[in-house]
Design an enzyme around this catalytic site. Structure first.
Site, PDB file in Angstrom:
ATOM      1  N   GLN A 114       0.832  -1.200   0.000  1.00  0.00           N
ATOM      2  CA  GLN A 114       0.000   0.000   0.000  1.00  0.00           C
ATOM      3  C   GLN A 114       0.872   1.257   0.000  1.00  0.00           C
ATOM      4  O   GLN A 114       2.070   1.202   0.276  1.00  0.00           O
ATOM      5  CB  GLN A 114      -0.946  -0.007   1.203  1.00  0.00           C
ATOM      6  CG  GLN A 114      -1.888  -1.205   1.140  1.00  0.00           C
ATOM      7  CD  GLN A 114      -3.125  -1.056   2.009  1.00  0.00           C
ATOM      8  OE1 GLN A 114      -3.587   0.039   2.290  1.00  0.00           O
ATOM      9  NE2 GLN A 114      -3.674  -2.183   2.423  1.00  0.00           N
ATOM     10  N   ALA A 172       6.168   7.902  10.886  1.00  0.00           N
ATOM     11  CA  ALA A 172       7.032   7.025  11.679  1.00  0.00           C
ATOM     12  C   ALA A 172       8.471   7.435  11.472  1.00  0.00           C
ATOM     13  O   ALA A 172       8.910   7.601  10.326  1.00  0.00           O
ATOM     14  CB  ALA A 172       6.845   5.577  11.238  1.00  0.00           C
ATOM     15  N   ALA A 173       9.190   7.572  12.559  1.00  0.00           N
ATOM     16  CA  ALA A 173      10.613   7.897  12.448  1.00  0.00           C
ATOM     17  C   ALA A 173      11.297   6.851  11.587  1.00  0.00           C
ATOM     18  O   ALA A 173      11.010   5.644  11.711  1.00  0.00           O
ATOM     19  CB  ALA A 173      11.245   7.930  13.836  1.00  0.00           C
ATOM     20  N   PHE A 174      12.153   7.305  10.711  1.00  0.00           N
ATOM     21  CA  PHE A 174      12.776   6.390   9.760  1.00  0.00           C
ATOM     22  C   PHE A 174      13.822   5.510  10.443  1.00  0.00           C
ATOM     23  O   PHE A 174      14.545   5.943  11.337  1.00  0.00           O
ATOM     24  CB  PHE A 174      13.439   7.202   8.640  1.00  0.00           C
ATOM     25  CG  PHE A 174      13.148   6.628   7.285  1.00  0.00           C
ATOM     26  CD1 PHE A 174      11.865   6.696   6.748  1.00  0.00           C
ATOM     27  CD2 PHE A 174      14.154   6.022   6.551  1.00  0.00           C
ATOM     28  CE1 PHE A 174      11.596   6.162   5.506  1.00  0.00           C
ATOM     29  CE2 PHE A 174      13.880   5.477   5.302  1.00  0.00           C
ATOM     30  CZ  PHE A 174      12.604   5.550   4.771  1.00  0.00           C
ATOM     31  N   ASP A 187      -1.678  -9.329  10.141  1.00  0.00           N
ATOM     32  CA  ASP A 187      -0.843  -9.130   8.948  1.00  0.00           C
ATOM     33  C   ASP A 187       0.646  -9.177   9.294  1.00  0.00           C
ATOM     34  O   ASP A 187       1.412  -8.319   8.904  1.00  0.00           O
ATOM     35  CB  ASP A 187      -1.222  -7.759   8.348  1.00  0.00           C
ATOM     36  CG  ASP A 187      -0.538  -7.493   7.023  1.00  0.00           C
ATOM     37  OD1 ASP A 187      -0.263  -8.448   6.293  1.00  0.00           O
ATOM     38  OD2 ASP A 187      -0.290  -6.314   6.716  1.00  0.00           O
ATOM     39  N   GLU A 206      11.598  -8.028  11.131  1.00  0.00           N
ATOM     40  CA  GLU A 206      12.988  -7.665  10.848  1.00  0.00           C
ATOM     41  C   GLU A 206      13.795  -7.539  12.136  1.00  0.00           C
ATOM     42  O   GLU A 206      13.244  -7.248  13.202  1.00  0.00           O
ATOM     43  CB  GLU A 206      13.027  -6.326  10.084  1.00  0.00           C
ATOM     44  CG  GLU A 206      12.287  -6.398   8.754  1.00  0.00           C
ATOM     45  CD  GLU A 206      12.330  -5.110   7.928  1.00  0.00           C
ATOM     46  OE1 GLU A 206      13.350  -4.403   7.970  1.00  0.00           O
ATOM     47  OE2 GLU A 206      11.335  -4.833   7.228  1.00  0.00           O
TER      48      GLU A 206
END
Ligand code: ATP
Ligand code: MN
Length: 461
Positions: free
Chosen positions: A218, A337-339, A406, A411
């Protein structure tokens, strides 16, 4: 004399009988009302542990789970286990709400649910290791509450900064400082001021560039701010109240920007600290997005019949004119969202989740049919030692609370090796059915019959 002594004996027998009846009555009252007269401590109250103690051993937890969740599915639709899989009382509720009153708040009085004060678990958590050993012998089985040391989180806790020799300068940005302090066992320390600072920066700093993020199904945008600050943006696509449509699978459900925000806060409250900080913000469609976009993304902007500026981007789900993202009239809400640190600093490793759903309309995943699935997982690295399997238990608890089905991959940061925390990323499909408990999300916990003690303690608290 003889008659008299007989009467005495009779009297004695009657007295003893009365005392016996009274004593039995007292014991019954004690067990019913928890008066503590019998000094019962653990055993009877542990009888309340659902699924396990009533039957024999951890295997029964799985059998009970299987009976309720896996075998009753007769719709032939593997993913849509929810209706068939629920305990009886909930089935009634779901059936009632199925047509489409799912948007109504259920009346709590309707529920015929017994309230559990979890005193058995409270008792258990309070035991020291010796008492636990005793309890273990008493009930004749090992327990699934894993303490910190056994959970493999007591080792050193180096940070990315330590391992990459990053020196925090005075002029380092909040995000740079945040990245440097990410450690082997958590994304951020409990009391760090950096989280609130990051949330504030993402909410208030000017936006200098937007581009579409590739990967995933998305639409997501990479937002650039001054000084290397970056955020992953998910736009509000549907009204805030929009719940999962009855005929949508978990994998075709719309994403909710506010689910990302709420999930971050819950992750923080639960003490996991495995989700990147996420905040909400209103953007101006023209000045913050249209004027800062280029290339492929810019080409998807258009003006709708009611004169609102819209775009749809390019992605595999819901990126077309009929699912356009429009200003209202010119403002758009979204999550930021903070990267994550760049691949150069701290690349992540993507793992297939062992309890991944089938992502297919009709197929089932192996864990849905194999009664010994957890046994198999337990033996495969990295689930055979260290904290990983326990992290999956935590993730299951977390996903259950947010209703996220989902979780196909997860990670970890490569530089910390295998004994490191699992990142909690991508919660856009959480909170889709806020009045429904999807018990199948707890499959890892039910099948492995284990939970981290600290997680259990937080839940009890
Ligand atoms: N805060 C973040 N910073 C940088 N990259 C991120 C961040 N969160 C997620 N990503 C990366 O972006 C990818 C896609 O993100 P996300 O999973 O949220 O999108 P999605 O469209 O829901 O994906 P999918 O359809 O695969 O579930 C992830 O695999 C992850 O590597
Ligand atoms: Mn996703």
């Amino acid at each position: 004399m003889y008659r008299f002594s007989l009467r005495l004996k009779e009297r004695l027998v009657i007295c003893v009988s009365i005392v016996a009846v009274l004593f039995t009555f007292m014991l019954v009252m004690d067990i019913q009302m928890d008066l503590g007269l019998s000094k019962r401590h653990l055993v009877p109250s542990h009888g309340k542990i659902k699924y396990v103690v009533k039957e024999d051993g951890p295997g029964s937890a799985y059998n009970s789970f299987k009976n309720r969740l896996l075998q009753k599915t007769n719709s032939g639709i593997s993913g849509n286990m929810s209706k068939e899989s629920l305990p009886n009382d909930t089935v009634v509720n779901t059936k009632r709400s199925h047509k489409d009153d799912s948007h109504k708040i259920p009346n709590i009085d309707d529920k015929d649910e017994q309230v559990d004060d979890f005193s058995d678990l409270m008792d258990y958590v309070a035991l020291d290791s010796l008492e636990r050993e005793k309890y273990k012998l008493e009930v004749g089985r090992s327990h699934g509450v894993i303490s910190k040391v056994a959970g493999g989180t007591n080792s050193d806790n180096p940070t990315i900064g330590d391992l990459k020799n990053i020196i925090i300068e005075k002029n380092s940005t909040t995000l740079e400082q945040f990245h440097a302090q990410i450690s082997q066992h958590e994304l951020y320390a409990e009391n760090t001021p950096l989280v609130d600072q990051l949330l504030k920066d993402m909410r208030t700093e000017p936006i200098v560039h937007v581009a579409q993020k590739s990967g995933g199904t998305q639409l997501k945008l990479i937002i650039d701010y001054p000084n290397e600050l970056q955020a992953l943006f998910k736009p509000m696509r549907f009204p805030r109240e929009q719940q999962t449509l009855p005929n949508h699978f978990y994998f075709t459900d719309y994403e909710r920007h506010n689910a990302e925000i709420a999930a971050f806060h819950l992750d923080r409250i639960l003490g996991f600290r495995r989700a990147m900080p996420v905040t909400g913000r209103l953007l101006n469609m023209t000045t913050d997005l249209y004027q800062k976009a280029e290339g492929d993304l810019l080409n998807t902007f258009f003006v709708s019949p009611s004169d609102n500026l819209c775009f749809h981007g390019k992605c595999s789900y819901y990126c077309d004119t009929s699912h356009a993202i429009c200003g209202n009239p010119d403002m758009l809400e979204g999550s930021f969202a903070a990267f994550l640190p760049s691949n150069k600093i701290a690349p992540t490793k993507v793992w297939r989740h062992p309890w991944r759903r089938s992502y297919h309309k009709r197929r089932k995943a192996q864990w849905e049919t194999d009664p010994n699935y957890c046994q198999m997982v337990r033996e495969i690295p990295p689930y055979d030692k260290g904290r990983r399997l326990l992290d999956l238990m935590d993730m299951a608890v977390f996903d259950f609370l947010i209703g996220n089905m989902d979780r196909h991959h997860y990670e970890t940061f490569r530089l910390f090796g295998n004994n490191t925390f699992t990142l909690h990323l991508d919660h856009g499909r959480g909170f889709g059915k806020p009045y429904h408990d999807e018990v199948s999300i707890l499959a890892p916990v039910l099948q492995c019959c284990m939970i981290r003690q600290s997680t259990l303690e937080v839940l009890l608290k």
